[in-house]
Design a protein around this motif. Structure first.
Motif, PDB file in Angstrom:
ATOM      1  N   LEU A 173       0.815  -1.299   0.210  1.00 20.06           N
ATOM      2  CA  LEU A 173       0.002   0.003  -0.190  1.00 20.06           C
ATOM      3  C   LEU A 173       0.820   1.151   0.098  1.00 20.06           C
ATOM      4  O   LEU A 173       0.524   2.204  -0.811  1.00 20.06           O
ATOM      5  N   LEU A 174       1.992   1.272   0.824  1.00 25.84           N
ATOM      6  CA  LEU A 174       2.674   2.415   0.903  1.00 25.84           C
ATOM      7  C   LEU A 174       3.591   2.942  -0.536  1.00 25.84           C
ATOM      8  O   LEU A 174       3.744   4.221  -0.540  1.00 25.84           O
ATOM      9  N   LYS A 175       4.306   2.208  -0.938  1.00 27.33           N
ATOM     10  CA  LYS A 175       5.324   2.286  -1.931  1.00 27.33           C
ATOM     11  C   LYS A 175       4.796   3.120  -2.934  1.00 27.33           C
ATOM     12  O   LYS A 175       5.324   4.500  -3.067  1.00 27.33           O
ATOM     13  N   PRO A 176       3.769   3.194  -3.655  1.00 31.92           N
ATOM     14  CA  PRO A 176       3.091   4.047  -4.809  1.00 31.92           C
ATOM     15  C   PRO A 176       2.731   5.326  -4.170  1.00 31.92           C
ATOM     16  O   PRO A 176       2.353   6.388  -4.904  1.00 31.92           O
ATOM     17  N   GLN A 177       2.418   5.398  -2.765  1.00 40.24           N
ATOM     18  CA  GLN A 177       1.834   6.784  -2.191  1.00 40.24           C
ATOM     19  C   GLN A 177       2.961   7.639  -1.668  1.00 40.24           C
ATOM     20  O   GLN A 177       2.617   8.966  -1.627  1.00 40.24           O
ATOM     21  N   LEU A 178       4.024   6.982  -1.606  1.00 38.13           N
ATOM     22  CA  LEU A 178       5.090   7.673  -0.888  1.00 38.13           C
ATOM     23  C   LEU A 178       5.406   9.160  -1.514  1.00 38.13           C
ATOM     24  O   LEU A 178       5.460  10.252  -0.965  1.00 38.13           O
ATOM     25  N   LEU A 179       5.778   8.870  -2.744  1.00 45.64           N
ATOM     26  CA  LEU A 179       6.199  10.141  -3.578  1.00 45.64           C
ATOM     27  C   LEU A 179       5.066  11.088  -3.447  1.00 45.64           C
ATOM     28  O   LEU A 179       5.297  12.469  -3.093  1.00 45.64           O
ATOM     29  N   PRO A 180       3.824  11.039  -3.895  1.00 49.12           N
ATOM     30  CA  PRO A 180       2.733  12.118  -3.757  1.00 49.12           C
ATOM     31  C   PRO A 180       2.601  12.663  -2.331  1.00 49.12           C
ATOM     32  O   PRO A 180       2.378  13.959  -2.245  1.00 49.12           O
ATOM     33  N   PHE A 181       2.777  11.896  -1.441  1.00 46.39           N
ATOM     34  CA  PHE A 181       2.754  12.375  -0.125  1.00 46.39           C
ATOM     35  C   PHE A 181       3.671  13.393   0.320  1.00 46.39           C
ATOM     36  O   PHE A 181       3.536  14.168   0.707  1.00 46.39           O
ATOM     37  N   PRO A 228      -8.464  -1.245  12.813  1.00 41.74           N
ATOM     38  CA  PRO A 228      -8.634  -0.813  11.583  1.00 41.74           C
ATOM     39  C   PRO A 228      -9.085   0.813  11.572  1.00 41.74           C
ATOM     40  O   PRO A 228      -9.493   1.252  12.408  1.00 41.74           O
ATOM     41  N   VAL A 229      -8.737   1.389  10.565  1.00 41.48           N
ATOM     42  CA  VAL A 229      -8.963   2.942  10.598  1.00 41.48           C
ATOM     43  C   VAL A 229      -9.515   3.437   9.278  1.00 41.48           C
ATOM     44  O   VAL A 229      -9.649   2.382   8.262  1.00 41.48           O
ATOM     45  N   THR A 230     -10.328   4.430   9.039  1.00 34.38           N
ATOM     46  CA  THR A 230     -10.660   5.107   7.901  1.00 34.38           C
ATOM     47  C   THR A 230      -9.724   5.264   6.945  1.00 34.38           C
ATOM     48  O   THR A 230      -8.473   5.625   7.499  1.00 34.38           O
ATOM     49  N   ASN A 231      -9.939   5.397   5.563  1.00 37.45           N
ATOM     50  CA  ASN A 231      -9.037   6.185   4.704  1.00 37.45           C
ATOM     51  C   ASN A 231      -8.589   7.326   5.183  1.00 37.45           C
ATOM     52  O   ASN A 231      -7.322   7.666   4.903  1.00 37.45           O
ATOM     53  N   ARG A 236      -4.536  11.230   7.067  1.00 41.67           N
ATOM     54  CA  ARG A 236      -3.816  12.101   7.990  1.00 41.67           C
ATOM     55  C   ARG A 236      -2.623  11.601   8.863  1.00 41.67           C
ATOM     56  O   ARG A 236      -1.604  12.247   9.058  1.00 41.67           O
ATOM     57  N   GLU A 237      -2.617  10.278   9.297  1.00 44.32           N
ATOM     58  CA  GLU A 237      -1.519   9.760   9.952  1.00 44.32           C
ATOM     59  C   GLU A 237      -0.407   9.458   9.272  1.00 44.32           C
ATOM     60  O   GLU A 237       0.754   9.990   9.376  1.00 44.32           O
ATOM     61  N   PHE A 238      -0.432   9.048   8.035  1.00 39.95           N
ATOM     62  CA  PHE A 238       0.531   8.994   6.992  1.00 39.95           C
ATOM     63  C   PHE A 238       1.130  10.372   6.669  1.00 39.95           C
ATOM     64  O   PHE A 238       2.659  10.582   6.638  1.00 39.95           O
ATOM     65  N   ALA A 239       0.650  11.419   6.545  1.00 39.89           N
ATOM     66  CA  ALA A 239       0.836  12.696   6.146  1.00 39.89           C
ATOM     67  C   ALA A 239       1.628  13.098   7.499  1.00 39.89           C
ATOM     68  O   ALA A 239       2.633  13.977   7.292  1.00 39.89           O
ATOM     69  N   GLU A 291       1.964   3.477  15.123  1.00 40.37           N
ATOM     70  CA  GLU A 291       3.171   2.514  15.470  1.00 40.37           C
ATOM     71  C   GLU A 291       3.600   1.611  14.206  1.00 40.37           C
ATOM     72  O   GLU A 291       4.919   1.525  13.957  1.00 40.37           O
ATOM     73  N   ALA A 292       2.522   1.292  13.566  1.00 44.70           N
ATOM     74  CA  ALA A 292       2.803   0.579  12.361  1.00 44.70           C
ATOM     75  C   ALA A 292       3.532   1.414  11.197  1.00 44.70           C
ATOM     76  O   ALA A 292       4.483   0.873  10.668  1.00 44.70           O
ATOM     77  N   LEU A 293       2.977   2.767  11.058  1.00 46.30           N
ATOM     78  CA  LEU A 293       3.603   3.582  10.058  1.00 46.30           C
ATOM     79  C   LEU A 293       5.141   4.010  10.438  1.00 46.30           C
ATOM     80  O   LEU A 293       5.790   4.076   9.440  1.00 46.30           O
ATOM     81  N   LYS A 294       5.413   4.119  11.615  1.00 50.83           N
ATOM     82  CA  LYS A 294       6.579   4.745  12.153  1.00 50.83           C
ATOM     83  C   LYS A 294       7.569   3.516  11.699  1.00 50.83           C
ATOM     84  O   LYS A 294       8.735   3.749  11.193  1.00 50.83           O
ATOM     85  N   ALA A 295       6.991   2.157  12.108  1.00 46.03           N
ATOM     86  CA  ALA A 295       8.095   1.092  11.575  1.00 46.03           C
ATOM     87  C   ALA A 295       8.297   0.899  10.212  1.00 46.03           C
ATOM     88  O   ALA A 295       9.430   0.611   9.765  1.00 46.03           O
TER      89      ALA A 295
END
Length: 299
Positions: A173-181, A228-231, A236-239, A291-295
């Motif tokens: 899920l994360l790899k294609p979103q890293l650059l746009p974020f 689980p979380v909403t999109n 918000r957390e990823f950003a 925690e998961a995103l930080k890791a």
């Protein structure tokens, strides 16, 4: 343990094969091309070809084979590939296992599936006993899981790994979103109200090893995080973790233009809980999204 693995070259398979090897297990990898290393064996699942002696004597079989759901824009041909690559590999393994003498059969088959089984559940919480939903991926998961039945009927413990969205900067899920974020040009998908069943890579790996070791667990297992979380919450957390804004929502219509048939699945809401892992006492490393995103983002 002696582990026979299909799909060992994929995103999850590469991580799992390396982890199993590091832990001292013997991993034999099934490949479609001629073998290049001593730990590889050739098979042709589209033609149902697998030498039974390759399976005989393995303690467990792990099947993660299947064309990437988000790798290409969906058309009719790629939809068919998504389906056949999963069903053919599973059918070939289950049939070969069932055809072996009882003493030669592996004790367990851990077969990949997905939370796509449940379809769009909106805000409803679902656990492993929920029926299959509607839609393309739900239909794929239904026939995918059914293809394991021959091994189960032969007395082999079958675990169906209904995996969520593993989080790691190098894939999924994360790899294609890293650059746009990172560029600050990302945002929620559609309304942002759809639920995302994520799991950290560390927990996906350890949960899979946990399931290999626990002979009492069989059937479908939701391999997802406990919260689980909403999109919109994910966005918000990823950003926040990347110290970037995420204020540009991506309309559903734009997703349909870019992703084609996959857009419907990207907007699906699946609020899945890991009831089986919780009951079994699996200890999560990263029970919350921060925690998961930080890791996932830590080199």
């Amino acid at each position: 343990m002696r582990i026979l693995m299909a799909g060992a070259s994929g995103f999850l398979g590469t991580w799992l094969a390396d982890r199993l090897t590091a832990d001292g297990h013997q991993v034999t990898r099934l490949v479609r091309r001629p073998p290049r290393t001593p730990d590889e064996r050739q098979w042709n699942p589209s033609a149902a070809q697998l030498d039974p002696t390759v399976v005989a004597g393995a303690d467990a079989v792990v099947n993660l084979a299947g064309a990437g759901v988000g790798d290409k824009r969906w058309n009719d041909a790629y939809r068919q590939l998504i389906r056949t690559s999963r069903v053919d590999s599973t059918t070939t393994l289950a049939t070969t296992i069932a055809g072996l003498p009882a003493a030669d059969r592996p004790r367990a088959l851990l077969n990949s599936s997905a939370v796509g089984w449940y379809g769009n559940t909106g805000d409803q919480v679902v656990e492993e006993d929920a029926p299959a939903g509607e839609g393309f991926l739900a239909d794929v998961c239904r026939v995918w899981e059914a293809a394991t039945q021959r091994a189960e009927d032969a007395g082999v413990r079958v675990v169906r790994l209904r995996t969520g969205l593993p989080l790691h900067r190098d894939g999924g899920l994360l790899k294609p979103q890293l650059l746009p974020f990172k560029l600050g040009i990302a945002g929620r998908l559609g309304s942002g109200r759809q639920w995302l069943p994520w799991i950290s890579m560390a927990d996906w790996l350890d949960a899979t090893l946990f399931l290999l070791a626990h002979d009492e667990i069989a059937g479908p297992v939701n391999v997802v995080g406990p919260n689980p979380v909403t999109n919109a919450e994910f966005t918000r957390e990823f950003a926040r973790q990347l110290h970037r804004p995420a204020i540009i929502p991506i309309p559903a219509l734009a997703l349909k233009v870019v992703l084609g048939g996959f857009a419907h699945e990207a907007l699906t809401s699946t609020r899945v809980l890991p009831a089986t892992l919780n009951r079994a006492g699996y200890p999560y490393h990263h029970p919350t999204l921060p925690e998961a995103l930080k890791a996932a983002l830590t080199p």
